[in-house]
Design a protein around this motif. Structure first.
Motif, PDB file in Angstrom:
ATOM      1  N   UNK A  61      32.262  54.645  23.209  1.00  0.00           N
ATOM      2  CA  UNK A  61      31.183  55.476  22.683  1.00  0.00           C
ATOM      3  C   UNK A  61      30.078  54.634  22.058  1.00  0.00           C
ATOM      4  N   UNK A  62      30.414  53.490  21.512  1.00  0.00           N
ATOM      5  CA  UNK A  62      29.385  52.580  20.999  1.00  0.00           C
ATOM      6  C   UNK A  62      28.494  52.086  22.128  1.00  0.00           C
ATOM      7  N   UNK A  63      29.086  51.904  23.321  1.00  0.00           N
ATOM      8  CA  UNK A  63      28.334  51.381  24.459  1.00  0.00           C
ATOM      9  C   UNK A  63      27.511  52.453  25.162  1.00  0.00           C
ATOM     10  N   UNK A  86      30.486  62.085  26.933  1.00  0.00           N
ATOM     11  CA  UNK A  86      31.737  61.374  26.641  1.00  0.00           C
ATOM     12  C   UNK A  86      32.263  61.746  25.258  1.00  0.00           C
ATOM     13  N   UNK A  87      31.371  61.848  24.305  1.00  0.00           N
ATOM     14  CA  UNK A  87      31.745  62.231  22.943  1.00  0.00           C
ATOM     15  C   UNK A  87      32.474  63.571  22.950  1.00  0.00           C
ATOM     16  N   UNK A  88      31.876  64.576  23.537  1.00  0.00           N
ATOM     17  CA  UNK A  88      32.463  65.918  23.527  1.00  0.00           C
ATOM     18  C   UNK A  88      33.791  65.973  24.266  1.00  0.00           C
ATOM     19  N   UNK A  89      33.878  65.287  25.404  1.00  0.00           N
ATOM     20  CA  UNK A  89      35.098  65.365  26.215  1.00  0.00           C
ATOM     21  C   UNK A  89      36.232  64.533  25.654  1.00  0.00           C
ATOM     22  N   UNK A  90      35.937  63.334  25.162  1.00  0.00           N
ATOM     23  CA  UNK A  90      36.996  62.510  24.569  1.00  0.00           C
ATOM     24  C   UNK A  90      37.560  63.189  23.332  1.00  0.00           C
TER      25      UNK A  90
END
Length: 248
Positions: free
Chosen positions: A117-119, A128-132
């Protein structure tokens, strides 16, 4: 995207390896007798599991506040920081009462989520934030209900109550972003990758290392468990007994 979260734990003697299979098994062996009720292996593992969750989801919430591009992602980020700060306070309160050692770092798998998420940036970060986060919270939701329904320790019950409310809230705000791919997320949540236990275990804290504290935000709305007034647990507890760990 990585596989489903397998937050694994350590405590009392800080076992050298605690992986998904061990955590998922029936760990009802009593490892300590306390005034709040007997403490089992799965009770101990749960306390560290909650701590480990905060050690990566709290900083991810901070990242989301900086990199999120939609109102939904920004709201979800605030909930992560707020909820995990309160859960962490509870964990740090009850851990010494139960003679449980808490990690200061998340597992390598969890650190991988943070690095990913940093990348990320822009819409990819939001997605990616919501799904992870929807995946990882969904993966631990069933564990919380199992602990709540089986533990005889009143401190662990109180933590499970708080964790249930927090995780349900976090799942909900992730879904409200409108970015969750349910087919993919639920598949990964229910079909975790076969990672080595070393990837699933947070490292033990170094000797003399200060305890990491997840500071509540100035406008915090979540509150830790009020330990005062909690009664003892179920059978197996002796009034006034102090934690008496057996061999781990």
């Amino acid at each position: 995207m990585g596989g489903a979260m397998a937050l694994t734990l350590a405590a009392l003697a800080y076992p050298s390896m605690l992986g998904l299979n061990k955590v998922a098994s029936a760990q009802d062996r009593v490892i300590a007798s306390t005034q709040w009720g007997p403490l089992t292996e799965q009770d101990r593992d749960f306390v560290v599991k909650v701590r480990a969750a905060g050690l990566w989801e709290y900083p991810v919430g901070q990242i989301g506040l900086q990199k999120g591009t939609t109102p939904g992602v920004l709201t979800a980020s605030k909930h992560l920081v707020d909820g995990h700060a309160a859960l962490d306070t509870t964990c740090r309160k009850i851990a010494p009462m139960l003679n449980i050692t808490l990690p200061n770092l998340p597992s390598p798998q969890q650190q991988g989520f943070v690095s990913q998420l940093k990348a990320d940036s822009g819409k990819k970060f939001d997605s990616d934030f919501a799904n992870i986060l929807r995946m990882t919270h969904g993966a631990i939701f069933n564990t919380i209900s199992k602990i709540r329904s089986t533990t005889k320790n009143s401190l662990v019950r109180a933590l499970a109550d708080q964790a249930n409310d927090t995780v349900l809230d976090h799942m909900t705000v992730m879904e409200k972003t409108g970015l969750v791919d349910f087919d993919q997320t639920i598949f990964q949540q229910t079909t975790p990758p076969k990672l080595p236990n070393s990837d699933l275990t947070p490292p033990p804290p170094a000797a003399g290392q200060p305890e990491v504290v997840l500071t509540p935000p100035p406008n915090a709305t979540s509150t830790p468990v009020d330990i005062n007034g909690l009664t003892g647990g179920g059978s197996g507890a002796s009034p006034g007994a102090s934690p008496a760990p057996t061999a781990g």
